[in-house]
Motif scaffolding. Structure first.
Motif, PDB file in Angstrom:
ATOM      1  N   SER A  37       0.869  -1.181   0.000  1.00  0.00           N
ATOM      2  CA  SER A  37       0.000   0.000   0.000  1.00  0.00           C
ATOM      3  C   SER A  37       0.903   1.227   0.000  1.00  0.00           C
ATOM      4  O   SER A  37       2.127   1.107   0.061  1.00  0.00           O
ATOM      5  N   THR A  50      -1.851   8.729   0.735  1.00  0.00           N
ATOM      6  CA  THR A  50      -2.969   8.784  -0.233  1.00  0.00           C
ATOM      7  C   THR A  50      -3.793  10.048  -0.023  1.00  0.00           C
ATOM      8  O   THR A  50      -4.173  10.721  -0.982  1.00  0.00           O
ATOM      9  N   GLU A 115       1.032   4.298  -4.030  1.00  0.00           N
ATOM     10  CA  GLU A 115       1.411   2.886  -4.134  1.00  0.00           C
ATOM     11  C   GLU A 115       2.548   2.715  -5.140  1.00  0.00           C
ATOM     12  O   GLU A 115       3.466   1.925  -4.932  1.00  0.00           O
ATOM     13  N   ARG A 183     -11.263   2.941  -1.748  1.00  0.00           N
ATOM     14  CA  ARG A 183     -10.270   3.049  -0.668  1.00  0.00           C
ATOM     15  C   ARG A 183     -10.008   1.685  -0.028  1.00  0.00           C
ATOM     16  O   ARG A 183     -10.914   0.888   0.165  1.00  0.00           O
ATOM     17  N   GLY A 184      -8.777   1.460   0.317  1.00  0.00           N
ATOM     18  CA  GLY A 184      -8.400   0.165   0.908  1.00  0.00           C
ATOM     19  C   GLY A 184      -8.220  -0.910  -0.159  1.00  0.00           C
ATOM     20  O   GLY A 184      -8.074  -2.090   0.143  1.00  0.00           O
ATOM     21  N   GLY A 185      -8.206  -0.486  -1.427  1.00  0.00           N
ATOM     22  CA  GLY A 185      -8.237  -1.442  -2.530  1.00  0.00           C
ATOM     23  C   GLY A 185      -6.970  -2.249  -2.780  1.00  0.00           C
ATOM     24  O   GLY A 185      -6.986  -3.158  -3.609  1.00  0.00           O
ATOM     25  N   SER A 186      -5.884  -1.976  -2.063  1.00  0.00           N
ATOM     26  CA  SER A 186      -4.690  -2.819  -2.248  1.00  0.00           C
ATOM     27  C   SER A 186      -4.983  -4.265  -1.848  1.00  0.00           C
ATOM     28  O   SER A 186      -4.342  -5.192  -2.361  1.00  0.00           O
TER      29      SER A 186
HETATM   30  N1  ASP Z   1      -3.679   3.709  -0.126  1.00  0.00           N
HETATM   31  C1  ASP Z   1      -5.043   3.448  -0.443  1.00  0.00           C
HETATM   32  C2  ASP Z   1      -5.947   3.969   0.662  1.00  0.00           C
HETATM   33  O1  ASP Z   1      -5.478   4.636   1.563  1.00  0.00           O
HETATM   34  C3  ASP Z   1      -5.297   2.016  -0.750  1.00  0.00           C
HETATM   35  C4  ASP Z   1      -4.887   1.020   0.296  1.00  0.00           C
HETATM   36  O2  ASP Z   1      -4.181   1.356   1.239  1.00  0.00           O
HETATM   37  O3  ASP Z   1      -5.271  -0.145   0.186  1.00  0.00           O
HETATM   38  O4  ASP Z   1      -7.118   3.732   0.624  1.00  0.00           O
END
Ligand code: ASP
Length: 439
Positions: A37, A50, A115, A183-186
């Motif tokens: 990430s 991000t 990323e 968001r959080g897509g990693s």
């Molecule tokens: N960096 C991105 C976020 O903050 C994706 C991730 O961390 O998965 O949402």
């Protein structure tokens, strides 16, 4: 043995965290494909890279000077690079980013750079090949994700490498336009890579030692769930338990690849195994408890309702016409209740009431607001007698008035409706009876 390891933002927030990650990867040769990430928060008041990128790009889009904002981001990376003793320079990359921001390359391009850059640092640190996700994670022209093409591209490209770093969170359309997942897509990228290379396991490294039986803001130090099925996880995640991005489950699930949630700060902990199916019995009959507040119910009464063909459909049609999704719908002989999200419902309530009157002419209709729904989930409940009894006697002892009960037909979950103000007490009581009192 092939493992895909994904590291979340807090695991990569500083050089110190990077070193822990390096140790984890070097400790096991099968950890061959790494999905990072962007750097997350180093302390609670810190800002994720991000979010810094979104902010910086917003300034660029407004035509404001964004040099300072971009320099702050650059500093985050430079701190990591120098802390790791690397000689890597990101000058070229930052020059290109500044240029593209000036050309208004798009918000998603901007966010993806977190990323991308972290992937460069990680590849250099580990001595692994760097594979730009824009070349292997494909989005369609309409912006939707192209699953088939992604799997093909990933498989083809990654089979050329023994070890590689593939940045998370983004991909691109065939014309090169960068797109991100939500968001959080990693987490999703990790899952896609695991499927494409037929990994034995997908390790998802974060800052908690796995899924907890319930929310630590409600119960102090809850136990960690050792193993959970995809189905149970889906039920708990839907009701608010978050550790993993919801969409990360589907790619690996299709291939039967287990996900192991691990803690970068406590690598000795075994974390939670997420599996398709398992013979292992859950430790406490129930696997987890999750819930959400902010529901309301619409209660209807009409004598002889049950013999009126199409009654439910007509009621539900009213909700559908208003674009309101329904959460639960328990019914009695001449009664039916519909649970909906309060925030979705509130502004449309009078139209819904009028619609129901027109559609089915109920004898009585009543709304109740500020309700919480709690899901008690567990594959072990199917074969255990008395689970419901234990739940309801615990709730009675805690003086919680139960407004609704709904046992899912899978027999793996029981949904309980309570007033918002009883929500925390109810979760504590259920946790207590299964975890603390009777192991
Ligand atoms: N960096 C991105 C976020 O903050 C994706 C991730 O961390 O998965 O949402």
């Amino acid at each position: 043995m092939k493992k895909v390891v994904k590291f979340g933002g807090s695991s990569l927030a500083s050089a110190e965290q990077f070193k822990k990650v390096g140790e984890i990867i070097r400790a096991d040769k099968s950890r061959r494909f790494v999905v990072p990430s962007a750097p997350g928060k180093r302390f609670s008041a810190d800002i994720k890279v991000t979010d810094m990128l979104y902010d910086c790009y917003a300034a660029a889009e407004q035509g404001e000077n964004f040099d300072e904002k971009l320099s702050a981001i650059k500093e985050r990376y430079e701190e990591i690079i120098s802390g790791l003793g690397l000689s890597l320079s990101l000058e070229g990359e930052f020059g290109e980013i500044a240029e593209n921001f000036g050309k208004k390359a798009g918000k998603e391009y901007a966010a993806s750079r977190g990323e991308f850059l972290n992937g460069r640092v990680m590849a250099e640190y580990l001595g692994y090949a760097f594979v730009d996700a824009a070349e292997v994670i494909r989005f369609c022209e309409d912006g939707s994700f192209d699953e088939g093409e992604t799997d093909r591209l990933l498989h083809e490209r990654l089979s050329q490498y023994e070890c590689a770093v593939i940045p998370g969170f983004y991909g691109a359309m065939a014309d090169g336009t960068v797109k991100t997942f939500s968001r959080g897509g990693s987490d999703i990228t990790g899952s896609l890579v695991a499927r494409a290379i037929h990994a034995d396991i997908y390790e998802n490294w974060t800052d908690v030692s796995g899924f907890l039986v319930t929310d630590p803001r409600i119960v102090e130090n809850p136990q960690v769930i050792a193993s959970i099925t995809y189905k149970e996880l889906r039920e708990l995640a839907y009701m608010g338990a978050t550790v993993l991005h919801e969409d990360a489950i589907f790619p690996v699930r299709k291939e039967g690849i287990p996900i192991n949630i691990r803690n970068t700060n406590r690598p000795q902990d075994r974390g939670t195994m997420i599996v398709e199916s398992t013979c292992k019995k859950p430790k406490f009959t129930i696997t987890g408890i999750a819930g959400k507040k902010g529901f309301c119910s619409i209660y209807l009464e009409k004598s002889m309702m049950n013999s009126e063909i199409g009654f439910c459909r007509k009621v539900l049609q009213v909700f559908e016409d208003e674009g309101i999704s329904i959460e639960h719908m328990p019914s009695g002989i001449d009664t039916m209740t519909v649970f909906v999200h309060q925030d979705e419902f509130e502004e449309k309530e009078q139209r819904v009431i009028a619609g129901i009157h027109r559609a089915v002419k109920p004898d009585f209709l009543e709304l109740e607001a500020d309700l919480g729904l709690i899901a008690v989930v567990g594959r072990g409940m199917k074969s255990a007698r008395g689970t419901a009894g234990r739940i309801f006697s615990a709730l009675a002892h805690a003086n919680v008035n139960v407004k609704m009960i709904d046992q899912g037909s899978s027999e793996q979950n029981i949904i309980i409706g309570v007033e918002n103000r009883d929500f925390e007490a109810a979760i504590k009581a259920i946790y207590d009876i299964f975890v603390n009192t009777q192991l």
